[in-house]
Scaffold this motif. Structure first.
Motif, mmCIF file in Angstrom:
data_model
loop_
_atom_site.group_PDB
_atom_site.id
_atom_site.type_symbol
_atom_site.label_atom_id
_atom_site.label_comp_id
_atom_site.label_asym_id
_atom_site.label_seq_id
_atom_site.Cartn_x
_atom_site.Cartn_y
_atom_site.Cartn_z
ATOM 1 N N PRO A 47 -3.341 10.844 7.260
ATOM 2 C CA PRO A 47 -4.444 10.336 6.439
ATOM 3 C C PRO A 47 -4.155 10.497 4.945
ATOM 4 O O PRO A 47 -3.387 11.362 4.552
ATOM 5 C CB PRO A 47 -5.626 11.229 6.847
ATOM 6 N N CYS A 48 -4.795 9.656 4.164
ATOM 7 C CA CYS A 48 -4.659 9.757 2.702
ATOM 8 C C CYS A 48 -5.293 11.064 2.237
ATOM 9 O O CYS A 48 -6.495 11.262 2.403
ATOM 10 C CB CYS A 48 -5.354 8.567 2.038
ATOM 11 N N GLU A 49 -4.504 11.916 1.664
ATOM 12 C CA GLU A 49 -4.995 13.228 1.211
ATOM 13 C C GLU A 49 -6.043 13.066 0.097
ATOM 14 O O GLU A 49 -6.974 13.849 -0.006
ATOM 15 C CB GLU A 49 -3.798 14.050 0.698
ATOM 16 N N ALA A 50 -5.869 12.039 -0.708
ATOM 17 C CA ALA A 50 -6.764 11.853 -1.855
ATOM 18 C C ALA A 50 -8.166 11.427 -1.429
ATOM 19 O O ALA A 50 -9.099 11.484 -2.226
ATOM 20 C CB ALA A 50 -6.173 10.825 -2.809
ATOM 21 N N PHE A 61 4.253 5.855 1.835
ATOM 22 C CA PHE A 61 4.409 7.306 1.716
ATOM 23 C C PHE A 61 3.658 8.111 2.790
ATOM 24 O O PHE A 61 4.034 9.241 3.067
ATOM 25 C CB PHE A 61 3.923 7.777 0.333
ATOM 26 N N CYS A 62 2.575 7.575 3.314
ATOM 27 C CA CYS A 62 1.741 8.378 4.225
ATOM 28 C C CYS A 62 1.422 7.582 5.490
ATOM 29 O O CYS A 62 0.277 7.565 5.947
ATOM 30 C CB CYS A 62 0.441 8.783 3.529
ATOM 31 N N ARG A 63 2.429 6.950 6.022
ATOM 32 C CA ARG A 63 2.187 5.985 7.104
ATOM 33 C C ARG A 63 1.427 6.581 8.297
ATOM 34 O O ARG A 63 0.530 5.975 8.821
ATOM 35 C CB ARG A 63 3.523 5.404 7.567
ATOM 36 N N SER A 92 0.825 -1.215 0.000
ATOM 37 C CA SER A 92 0.000 0.000 0.000
ATOM 38 C C SER A 92 0.858 1.264 0.000
ATOM 39 O O SER A 92 1.805 1.395 0.787
ATOM 40 C CB SER A 92 -0.897 0.002 1.240
ATOM 41 N N CYS A 93 0.479 2.226 -0.843
ATOM 42 C CA CYS A 93 1.183 3.513 -0.849
ATOM 43 C C CYS A 93 1.011 4.225 0.497
ATOM 44 O O CYS A 93 1.827 5.046 0.884
ATOM 45 C CB CYS A 93 0.678 4.400 -1.989
ATOM 46 N N LYS A 94 -0.053 3.883 1.218
ATOM 47 C CA LYS A 94 -0.284 4.504 2.530
ATOM 48 C C LYS A 94 0.848 4.125 3.484
ATOM 49 O O LYS A 94 1.372 4.973 4.210
ATOM 50 C CB LYS A 94 -1.640 4.013 3.061
ATOM 51 N N LYS A 113 -6.070 15.735 -3.651
ATOM 52 C CA LYS A 113 -5.174 15.038 -4.591
ATOM 53 C C LYS A 113 -4.120 14.282 -3.800
ATOM 54 O O LYS A 113 -3.694 14.711 -2.728
ATOM 55 C CB LYS A 113 -4.475 16.064 -5.488
ATOM 56 N N CYS A 114 -3.682 13.194 -4.355
ATOM 57 C CA CYS A 114 -2.612 12.410 -3.752
ATOM 58 C C CYS A 114 -1.374 13.295 -3.556
ATOM 59 O O CYS A 114 -1.012 14.060 -4.440
ATOM 60 C CB CYS A 114 -2.287 11.228 -4.668
ATOM 61 N N ARG A 115 -0.745 13.152 -2.399
ATOM 62 C CA ARG A 115 0.483 13.932 -2.138
ATOM 63 C C ARG A 115 1.645 13.466 -3.014
ATOM 64 O O ARG A 115 2.615 14.178 -3.192
ATOM 65 C CB ARG A 115 0.926 13.752 -0.682
ATOM 66 N N TYR A 116 1.555 12.251 -3.469
ATOM 67 C CA TYR A 116 2.693 11.650 -4.196
ATOM 68 C C TYR A 116 2.225 11.110 -5.548
ATOM 69 O O TYR A 116 2.541 9.996 -5.936
ATOM 70 C CB TYR A 116 3.316 10.530 -3.351
ATOM 71 N N VAL A 158 4.411 9.132 -7.995
ATOM 72 C CA VAL A 158 4.992 7.812 -7.683
ATOM 73 C C VAL A 158 4.026 6.823 -7.033
ATOM 74 O O VAL A 158 4.271 5.612 -7.068
ATOM 75 C CB VAL A 158 6.245 7.946 -6.784
ATOM 76 N N ALA A 159 2.956 7.306 -6.409
ATOM 77 C CA ALA A 159 2.020 6.385 -5.752
ATOM 78 C C ALA A 159 1.160 5.681 -6.799
ATOM 79 O O ALA A 159 0.593 6.331 -7.686
ATOM 80 C CB ALA A 159 1.134 7.151 -4.770
ATOM 81 N N ARG A 160 1.099 4.382 -6.717
ATOM 82 C CA ARG A 160 0.315 3.579 -7.658
ATOM 83 C C ARG A 160 -0.429 2.504 -6.862
ATOM 84 O O ARG A 160 -0.003 2.123 -5.786
ATOM 85 C CB ARG A 160 1.235 2.866 -8.674
HETATM 86 S S1 SF4 Z 1 -2.091 10.631 -0.447
HETATM 87 FE FE1 SF4 Z 1 -1.400 9.372 -2.182
HETATM 88 S S2 SF4 Z 1 0.399 8.266 -1.408
HETATM 89 FE FE2 SF4 Z 1 -0.708 9.031 0.365
HETATM 90 S S3 SF4 Z 1 -2.066 7.335 0.949
HETATM 91 FE FE3 SF4 Z 1 -3.251 8.693 -0.396
HETATM 92 S S4 SF4 Z 1 -3.043 7.827 -2.467
HETATM 93 FE FE4 SF4 Z 1 -1.409 6.928 -1.155
#
Ligand code: SF4
Length: 207
Positions: free
Chosen positions: A146-149, A141-143, A136-138, A155-158, A161-163
């Motif tokens: 919270p997931c910004e998206a 990248f965002c351990r 998980s990208c969470k 929008k995703c912070r990354y 690169v996040a897939r």
């Molecule tokens: S902001 Fe992007 S990288 Fe972070 S948890 Fe959400 S989808 Fe994944």
């Protein structure tokens, strides 16, 4: 058969040369091995996303790239159908490292390679190319945030690169890895690293 519109304009030699250039790039970026396969070798199964649910993964629903926010396996089967080829790459890692903090860096590397290959492929005119990662990208990248998206249509912070992971779409990674001839062992959270002969992480780029 090449079905995607953009591939209709390319000769088989051009497509093959492109795939080989992606393979070379994957190795240059740190992949230990790469296979080029027909996209229809990628099997998407409904049951696979059960492994994305607790207790197997605590990130279920926590990221825009994780189920149930990504496309369902049924949608993924439709989505993948027009793809011509796929490039699967692996990074070998010792089981002990995979279970440690250091293991997070290996997961991150899979995201970075997948995203870079996708970017290169799109840049060379294969505009539907799509990279998929592992895990998980969470977590990567965002351990601790919270997931910004998932917040207020954010929008995703990354984004670059996040897939989604292969598993998140229902891809049977275990089977695929075996089918391309690589060694893979089942690893569960409660597994003892000393009992696992070897470990690896894989990423995929659809072209
Ligand atoms: S902001 Fe992007 S990288 Fe972070 S948890 Fe959400 S989808 Fe994944």
């Amino acid at each position: 058969m090449i079905e995607r519109g953009v591939l209709d304009t390319k000769s088989a030699n051009e497509v093959n040369a492109h795939l080989l250039s992606l393979k070379e790039e994957a190795i240059a970026l740190g992949a230990n091995d790469v296979r080029i396969i027909p996209a229809d070798m990628v099997s998407i199964e409904d049951e696979i996303i059960e492994m994305c649910r607790p207790p197997f993964c605590e990130q279920y629903g926590q990221s825009a790239n994780c189920p149930p926010h990504v496309m369902t396996p049924e949608d993924a089967r439709q989505w993948i159908r027009p793809y011509h080829s796929a490039l699967i790459f692996k990074i070998d890692v010792s089981p002990g490292v995979l279970f440690s903090e250091e293991g997070l860096e290996i997961f991150k590397k899979v995201f970075l390679i997948s995203a870079r290959l996708e970017e290169l492929s799109v840049g060379q005119g294969y505009v539907f190319s799509k990279g998929l990662a592992a895990g998980s990208c969470k977590t990567v990248f965002c351990r601790d945030i919270p997931c910004e998206a998932l917040i207020n249509d954010g929008k995703c912070r990354y984004l670059s690169v996040a897939r989604p992971s292969m598993e998140a779409l229902g891809i049977n990674v275990f089977r695929l890895v075996k089918d391309v001839g690589w060694e893979i062992h089942a690893i569960l959270r409660k597994s003892d690293p000393n009992d696992i002969p070897s470990a690896m992480l894989a990423g995929l780029v659809l072209v």
